[in-house]
Design a protein around this motif. Sequence first.
Motif, PDB file in Angstrom:
ATOM      1  N   GLY A  62       0.805  -1.209   0.000  1.00 16.19           N
ATOM      2  CA  GLY A  62       0.000   0.000   0.000  1.00 16.19           C
ATOM      3  C   GLY A  62       0.840   1.263   0.000  1.00 16.19           C
ATOM      4  O   GLY A  62       2.039   1.248   0.297  1.00 16.19           O
ATOM      5  N   GLU A  63       0.199   2.381  -0.312  1.00 12.78           N
ATOM      6  CA  GLU A  63       0.927   3.642  -0.444  1.00 12.78           C
ATOM      7  C   GLU A  63       1.462   4.140   0.893  1.00 12.78           C
ATOM      8  O   GLU A  63       2.521   4.769   0.955  1.00 12.78           O
ATOM      9  CB  GLU A  63       0.011   4.696  -1.065  1.00 12.78           C
ATOM     10  N   THR A  64       0.739   3.873   1.996  1.00 13.40           N
ATOM     11  CA  THR A  64       1.181   4.378   3.303  1.00 13.40           C
ATOM     12  C   THR A  64       2.519   3.765   3.701  1.00 13.40           C
ATOM     13  O   THR A  64       3.469   4.473   4.064  1.00 13.40           O
ATOM     14  CB  THR A  64       0.125   4.063   4.374  1.00 13.40           C
ATOM     15  N   ILE A  65       2.612   2.444   3.623  1.00 16.89           N
ATOM     16  CA  ILE A  65       3.863   1.761   3.971  1.00 16.89           C
ATOM     17  C   ILE A  65       4.958   2.142   2.982  1.00 16.89           C
ATOM     18  O   ILE A  65       6.122   2.344   3.361  1.00 16.89           O
ATOM     19  CB  ILE A  65       3.638   0.236   3.993  1.00 16.89           C
ATOM     20  N   SER A  66       4.587   2.256   1.710  1.00 16.12           N
ATOM     21  CA  SER A  66       5.573   2.621   0.691  1.00 16.12           C
ATOM     22  C   SER A  66       6.186   3.988   0.984  1.00 16.12           C
ATOM     23  O   SER A  66       7.405   4.175   0.894  1.00 16.12           O
ATOM     24  CB  SER A  66       4.909   2.612  -0.690  1.00 16.12           C
ATOM     25  N   ARG A  67       5.347   4.957   1.340  1.00 18.02           N
ATOM     26  CA  ARG A  67       5.854   6.312   1.614  1.00 18.02           C
ATOM     27  C   ARG A  67       6.755   6.329   2.841  1.00 18.02           C
ATOM     28  O   ARG A  67       7.792   7.000   2.852  1.00 18.02           O
ATOM     29  CB  ARG A  67       4.679   7.274   1.806  1.00 18.02           C
ATOM     30  N   ARG A  68       6.376   5.586   3.888  1.00 15.94           N
ATOM     31  CA  ARG A  68       7.207   5.563   5.102  1.00 15.94           C
ATOM     32  C   ARG A  68       8.562   4.921   4.846  1.00 15.94           C
ATOM     33  O   ARG A  68       9.599   5.430   5.283  1.00 15.94           O
ATOM     34  CB  ARG A  68       6.483   4.810   6.222  1.00 15.94           C
ATOM     35  N   ASN A  69       8.572   3.800   4.140  1.00 16.34           N
ATOM     36  CA  ASN A  69       9.848   3.147   3.837  1.00 16.34           C
ATOM     37  C   ASN A  69      10.718   4.026   2.946  1.00 16.34           C
ATOM     38  O   ASN A  69      11.945   4.056   3.091  1.00 16.34           O
ATOM     39  CB  ASN A  69       9.609   1.796   3.163  1.00 16.34           C
ATOM     40  N   ARG A  70      10.072   4.751   2.035  1.00 15.52           N
ATOM     41  CA  ARG A  70      10.830   5.645   1.163  1.00 15.52           C
ATOM     42  C   ARG A  70      11.450   6.783   1.967  1.00 15.52           C
ATOM     43  O   ARG A  70      12.611   7.143   1.770  1.00 15.52           O
ATOM     44  CB  ARG A  70       9.892   6.202   0.079  1.00 15.52           C
ATOM     45  N   ALA A  71      10.653   7.368   2.888  1.00 17.60           N
ATOM     46  CA  ALA A  71      11.169   8.449   3.735  1.00 17.60           C
ATOM     47  C   ALA A  71      12.303   7.945   4.622  1.00 17.60           C
ATOM     48  O   ALA A  71      13.314   8.637   4.823  1.00 17.60           O
ATOM     49  CB  ALA A  71      10.041   9.021   4.592  1.00 17.60           C
ATOM     50  N   ALA A  72      12.163   6.721   5.148  1.00  7.72           N
ATOM     51  CA  ALA A  72      13.209   6.154   6.002  1.00  7.72           C
ATOM     52  C   ALA A  72      14.512   5.966   5.236  1.00  7.72           C
ATOM     53  O   ALA A  72      15.603   6.226   5.762  1.00  7.72           O
ATOM     54  CB  ALA A  72      12.731   4.819   6.583  1.00  7.72           C
ATOM     55  N   TRP A  73      14.421   5.513   3.982  1.00  4.52           N
ATOM     56  CA  TRP A  73      15.618   5.317   3.160  1.00  4.52           C
ATOM     57  C   TRP A  73      16.327   6.641   2.907  1.00  4.52           C
ATOM     58  O   TRP A  73      17.562   6.732   2.982  1.00  4.52           O
ATOM     59  CB  TRP A  73      15.238   4.630   1.858  1.00  4.52           C
ATOM     60  N   LYS A  74      15.561   7.681   2.605  1.00  9.61           N
ATOM     61  CA  LYS A  74      16.166   8.994   2.372  1.00  9.61           C
ATOM     62  C   LYS A  74      16.827   9.524   3.651  1.00  9.61           C
ATOM     63  O   LYS A  74      17.916  10.117   3.603  1.00  9.61           O
ATOM     64  CB  LYS A  74      15.099   9.974   1.879  1.00  9.61           C
ATOM     65  N   GLN A  75      16.177   9.321   4.805  1.00 12.58           N
ATOM     66  CA  GLN A  75      16.759   9.771   6.071  1.00 12.58           C
ATOM     67  C   GLN A  75      18.041   8.994   6.394  1.00 12.58           C
ATOM     68  O   GLN A  75      19.007   9.564   6.912  1.00 12.58           O
ATOM     69  CB  GLN A  75      15.736   9.601   7.186  1.00 12.58           C
ATOM     70  N   LEU A 128      10.517   1.300  12.161  1.00 16.31           N
ATOM     71  CA  LEU A 128       9.788   0.635  13.247  1.00 16.31           C
ATOM     72  C   LEU A 128       8.281   0.734  13.031  1.00 16.31           C
ATOM     73  O   LEU A 128       7.541  -0.225  13.317  1.00 16.31           O
ATOM     74  CB  LEU A 128      10.166   1.265  14.595  1.00 16.31           C
ATOM     75  N   ALA A 129       7.823   1.877  12.525  1.00 18.77           N
ATOM     76  CA  ALA A 129       6.386   2.045  12.276  1.00 18.77           C
ATOM     77  C   ALA A 129       5.893   1.045  11.226  1.00 18.77           C
ATOM     78  O   ALA A 129       4.828   0.431  11.390  1.00 18.77           O
ATOM     79  CB  ALA A 129       6.094   3.478  11.829  1.00 18.77           C
ATOM     80  N   THR A 130       6.654   0.857  10.148  1.00 17.62           N
ATOM     81  CA  THR A 130       6.231  -0.113   9.126  1.00 17.62           C
ATOM     82  C   THR A 130       6.460  -1.546   9.596  1.00 17.62           C
ATOM     83  O   THR A 130       5.715  -2.449   9.211  1.00 17.62           O
ATOM     84  CB  THR A 130       6.984   0.118   7.806  1.00 17.62           C
ATOM     85  N   ALA A 131       7.469  -1.756  10.443  1.00 14.99           N
ATOM     86  CA  ALA A 131       7.730  -3.101  10.962  1.00 14.99           C
ATOM     87  C   ALA A 131       6.558  -3.601  11.789  1.00 14.99           C
ATOM     88  O   ALA A 131       6.192  -4.788  11.724  1.00 14.99           O
ATOM     89  CB  ALA A 131       9.007  -3.107  11.797  1.00 14.99           C
TER      90      ALA A 131
END
Length: 642
Positions: free
Chosen positions: A360-373, A387-390
Amino acid sequence: ETALAYYEAAANGIMDTLESGPTKGKISPPLDEHRLAEIYMHGGASVSLQGHNKPDELEEALQYYRMLASRSHSPEPDLGAAFTVANFYYLGLRGVKQQLGLALKYYEICGDYNHWEGGGQAGLMHFWGIGMTPEQRDLRKAYKYFQQGTPGGYDGCTSRAKRRKKAQNKKDGSSEEVSLCDKHSINGMALMNLFGVEGLVERNVAKARSWWELCKDMGDADCQYNYGMLRLGWMVTELKYLNLRSTEKVAAKDAKEPKSEEIILDNVRTGEEINYMTYRKASTEGKADPYTGPSSSDYNAAIHEFSRAAAKGHLQAKHKLANLYSTGVEVPKKGGKISIVITQSCTNALKYYKSIADGGETISRRNRAAWKQYNAGDYESSLRNYLATAETGSETGQVNAAFLLEQGHCLGMTRDSCTRASVRLWRAAARQGNLEACLRVGDYYYYGRMKQAHDSKITPPVVVEDGSSKFLHEQEELDGKAFYFVPGPYRWARYILYPEELFQLFKKWSAKFIEADHHASENEAEDNSESHTCSVDEASGTCQAAEDDVDEEDGEEDHMAIAAQYYRKAAEEHKSARANFNLGFMHEWGLGLTQDFPLAKRHYDLAGEEASIASSIALWAMSVHQRMVKLTMVLNADNDAE
């Protein structure tokens, strides 16, 4: 069943959003699947990284692709560059933002210059109205692209497929290369025939099926899904009566289309049944009975094609499979009997619903933001997002959060709590079948790291002036050494690699000896000055044991056995050479497993398929070890006899 209900609701919500959105459910949201542990192991920019671990594409590279793909490029656009940049925008690859309008622009450039695959993609986007407004949708342009990618029509594409197969069967290598028709264009031609376009293509379900039967074996996931849906009655229930002449002439709608082509309806087969769906019960007057629903063979064929499409990541196929497995399917037979075609399976349904929820888009956006950070060096913010997506069950979130915790980014936790949190996440990922997680959990128990975390509870950390813990400082120093704990027969190896630890060991032994002697002297003085009394247990007439005298079982798990369990999972499910090597070593020395030299050899041989040098050395050492064990057994037997 409780988890199934939650995942079903989440998957249904995601599919509703996607199918009503700009992608029409045909394009998956761009997923960020970078695995930090794998990237760290291979050095970040190594060419050995797999596709999902590659670094983000540079804007300068995209700009260069766009320049080559421009229509103003002389003498003509670079179609390879145009198709590449179109795929980047269409799928959102390598950190590029998904922009369907730009993807359509470059796919159309490909199609206008006779690039079959790019034109086929542009045609499908026009057919579904993806990346454009309703006013911009052009079905005639889509049909032109589809015809371009299917030269010679159905007969021409079938002939190409047969010639390709015949050429591949030649063993002398003298065969010429035969190009197949574009699978996206074939899919588009099938859709055109299924829906029908007024003034362009007549509606013909049998012809649509023929196109999809050709396309599904070319490996296109959307063709496989559409064929499965057709077998389940998609767009067929509207047909009440059909003319069943043995041949039917279809007038050409375009000058490029062949003047006529014959559609042999009697040759369209479904398993053991001669005719397809509504054609199945044709009468002598040339009319068919109304469609009564899919048969058992239709369901079996659909499940097979849905499974093939789902394996390629097709979200609609996963959702359909999940729905079918969630409820099961029964088909009525003659005589009022019921035949169970698809057995209800909560396990399979949960697997597919969860896969959709993870995409889904929610998990995708969080993982993408985490990678950039993570790339920006903001490790704590990255860890919080992972951790939030985990906690939602995302395997990517679990392995990346576990890795960051393992690296010491503990969000203020003690080393003990950090280690246990990391192992908990590695275990969660291992339960989902992640190879790296299985190996990591096995290593934690094999090398005694969980035992050291347990010991830290017995000996609390000592806070020093800088606010850190003395124990934590020592633990981190040991963790930096590869052989701080070596199980098995080679524990002495650490003192060869780190001789300075001999002095530390001598100091610890001396301190323990002095402390034990001091406590013995104090206890002897107390025993001489005070008499020992106890309260009497009236029932037994004996003294009750003091609380400190009661022996409590430690309850510590056999860490080696747990390590073997995870190594075995990695070896059986992933054929891991590293896991097989470790199992061979554990069987050889009886570490957590029964000592078994033949079984150890089997695991070493399996590991040797990838790690031949290490396995060869291990097999030679094991042969020496086995002879020594046999010699020892013979000597012991002789001593017993004497």
